[in-house]
Motif scaffolding. Structure first.
Motif, PDB file in Angstrom:
ATOM      1  N   TYR A  66      42.235  30.098  34.662  1.00  0.00           N
ATOM      2  CA  TYR A  66      40.964  30.142  33.960  1.00  0.00           C
ATOM      3  C   TYR A  66      39.836  29.939  34.961  1.00  0.00           C
ATOM      4  O   TYR A  66      39.787  28.942  35.671  1.00  0.00           O
ATOM      5  N   LEU A  67      38.952  30.905  34.982  1.00  0.00           N
ATOM      6  CA  LEU A  67      37.897  30.903  35.977  1.00  0.00           C
ATOM      7  C   LEU A  67      36.532  31.016  35.296  1.00  0.00           C
ATOM      8  O   LEU A  67      36.337  31.820  34.390  1.00  0.00           O
ATOM      9  N   LYS A  68      35.619  30.185  35.757  1.00  0.00           N
ATOM     10  CA  LYS A  68      34.239  30.307  35.304  1.00  0.00           C
ATOM     11  C   LYS A  68      33.489  31.147  36.323  1.00  0.00           C
ATOM     12  O   LYS A  68      33.548  30.868  37.522  1.00  0.00           O
ATOM     13  N   LEU A  69      32.794  32.134  35.830  1.00  0.00           N
ATOM     14  CA  LEU A  69      32.087  33.022  36.739  1.00  0.00           C
ATOM     15  C   LEU A  69      30.630  33.154  36.300  1.00  0.00           C
ATOM     16  O   LEU A  69      30.325  33.669  35.235  1.00  0.00           O
ATOM     17  N   GLY A  70      29.762  32.658  37.151  1.00  0.00           N
ATOM     18  CA  GLY A  70      28.344  32.707  36.844  1.00  0.00           C
ATOM     19  C   GLY A  70      27.763  34.109  36.969  1.00  0.00           C
ATOM     20  O   GLY A  70      28.221  34.905  37.785  1.00  0.00           O
ATOM     21  N   ALA A  71      26.755  34.375  36.165  1.00  0.00           N
ATOM     22  CA  ALA A  71      26.102  35.684  36.181  1.00  0.00           C
ATOM     23  C   ALA A  71      25.405  35.948  37.519  1.00  0.00           C
ATOM     24  O   ALA A  71      25.135  37.095  37.869  1.00  0.00           O
ATOM     25  N   LEU A  72      25.130  34.896  38.270  1.00  0.00           N
ATOM     26  CA  LEU A  72      24.463  35.061  39.561  1.00  0.00           C
ATOM     27  C   LEU A  72      25.412  34.845  40.741  1.00  0.00           C
ATOM     28  O   LEU A  72      24.980  34.714  41.881  1.00  0.00           O
ATOM     29  N   SER A  73      26.705  34.802  40.467  1.00  0.00           N
ATOM     30  CA  SER A  73      27.663  34.504  41.536  1.00  0.00           C
ATOM     31  C   SER A  73      27.773  35.649  42.545  1.00  0.00           C
ATOM     32  O   SER A  73      28.259  35.457  43.652  1.00  0.00           O
ATOM     33  N   GLY A  74      27.335  36.812  42.156  1.00  0.00           N
ATOM     34  CA  GLY A  74      27.429  37.964  43.048  1.00  0.00           C
ATOM     35  C   GLY A  74      28.801  38.604  43.043  1.00  0.00           C
ATOM     36  O   GLY A  74      29.080  39.512  43.817  1.00  0.00           O
ATOM     37  N   VAL A  75      29.659  38.126  42.144  1.00  0.00           N
ATOM     38  CA  VAL A  75      31.005  38.674  42.043  1.00  0.00           C
ATOM     39  C   VAL A  75      31.065  39.605  40.839  1.00  0.00           C
ATOM     40  O   VAL A  75      30.615  39.254  39.752  1.00  0.00           O
ATOM     41  N   VAL A  76      31.609  40.772  41.051  1.00  0.00           N
ATOM     42  CA  VAL A  76      31.768  41.717  39.954  1.00  0.00           C
ATOM     43  C   VAL A  76      33.075  41.409  39.243  1.00  0.00           C
ATOM     44  O   VAL A  76      34.153  41.459  39.829  1.00  0.00           O
ATOM     45  N   LYS A  77      32.931  41.064  37.974  1.00  0.00           N
ATOM     46  CA  LYS A  77      34.082  40.609  37.199  1.00  0.00           C
ATOM     47  C   LYS A  77      35.238  41.620  37.206  1.00  0.00           C
ATOM     48  O   LYS A  77      36.373  41.265  37.464  1.00  0.00           O
ATOM     49  N   GLU A  78      34.937  42.857  36.923  1.00  0.00           N
ATOM     50  CA  GLU A  78      35.974  43.887  36.841  1.00  0.00           C
ATOM     51  C   GLU A  78      36.668  44.067  38.188  1.00  0.00           C
ATOM     52  O   GLU A  78      37.882  44.248  38.264  1.00  0.00           O
ATOM     53  N   ALA A  79      35.885  44.012  39.261  1.00  0.00           N
ATOM     54  CA  ALA A  79      36.447  44.166  40.603  1.00  0.00           C
ATOM     55  C   ALA A  79      37.349  42.990  40.943  1.00  0.00           C
ATOM     56  O   ALA A  79      38.388  43.157  41.584  1.00  0.00           O
ATOM     57  N   LEU A  80      36.952  41.822  40.493  1.00  0.00           N
ATOM     58  CA  LEU A  80      37.758  40.631  40.758  1.00  0.00           C
ATOM     59  C   LEU A  80      39.071  40.694  39.981  1.00  0.00           C
ATOM     60  O   LEU A  80      40.129  40.376  40.511  1.00  0.00           O
ATOM     61  N   GLU A  81      38.997  41.133  38.738  1.00  0.00           N
ATOM     62  CA  GLU A  81      40.213  41.257  37.925  1.00  0.00           C
ATOM     63  C   GLU A  81      41.182  42.245  38.566  1.00  0.00           C
ATOM     64  O   GLU A  81      42.379  41.997  38.653  1.00  0.00           O
ATOM     65  N   PHE A  82      40.619  43.336  39.024  1.00  0.00           N
ATOM     66  CA  PHE A  82      41.436  44.356  39.677  1.00  0.00           C
ATOM     67  C   PHE A  82      42.057  43.810  40.962  1.00  0.00           C
ATOM     68  O   PHE A  82      43.255  43.960  41.202  1.00  0.00           O
ATOM     69  N   SER A  83      41.238  43.161  41.773  1.00  0.00           N
ATOM     70  CA  SER A  83      41.711  42.606  43.043  1.00  0.00           C
ATOM     71  C   SER A  83      42.783  41.564  42.828  1.00  0.00           C
ATOM     72  O   SER A  83      43.757  41.484  43.580  1.00  0.00           O
TER      73      SER A  83
END
Ligand SMILES: [Zn+2]
Length: 137
Positions: A30-47
């Motif tokens: 379970y990961l919290k990901l801020g809207a300003l983290s600069g991480v693209v959610k979909e790309a992270l899921e894929f990676s």
């Protein structure tokens, strides 16, 4: 793609955390990901799906919770949650603010273990006869 290296460190972090808390098999992260983290959610899921192959975490799911941007409004003297990361102004009074309280984080906050999978022989069907079962679809 920097999500790939983030996914790498995430897997390492999770393996360490699982070991520390005695989780043999991790079912979900379970990961919290801020809207300003600069991480693209979909790309992270894929990676994550790529990186996790061949590790003890293989088969684990990455569950991402979006964290909205929270700012402090100097006019209202209140913390406000922004419906969108930009523009960065108070949604109530419209005052511009740069005081970000939340939304930059990327935090692994929980792991789910798969211990219950070790139990087998669970009754999964209450059907009295098999033809009744197969008719239901
Ligand atoms: Zn305000």
């Amino acid at each position: 793609m920097h999500e790939l290296s983030i996914a790498h460190s995430l897997v390492e972090l999770a393996m360490e955390a699982a070991e520390n808390s005695g989780i043999k098999q991790v079912k979900a992260l379970y990961l919290k990901l801020g809207a300003l983290s600069g991480v693209v959610k979909e790309a992270l899921e894929f990676s994550f799906d790529v990186v996790v192959q061949g590790t003890p975490l293989e088969g684990a799911k990455l569950i991402i919770e979006d964290v909205p941007v929270k700012v402090f409004c100097p006019d209202c003297q209140e913390a406000r949650i922004l419906p969108e990361p930009f523009p960065m102004r108070c949604p109530v009074c419209g005052t511009k603010t740069g005081q970000v309280l939340a939304g930059r984080e990327m935090e692994l906050y929980a792991l789910e273990g798969g211990e219950e999978n070790a139990r087998d022989g669970v009754e999964s069907s209450n059907c009295r006869n098999s033809s009744e079962c197969s008719e239901e679809k």
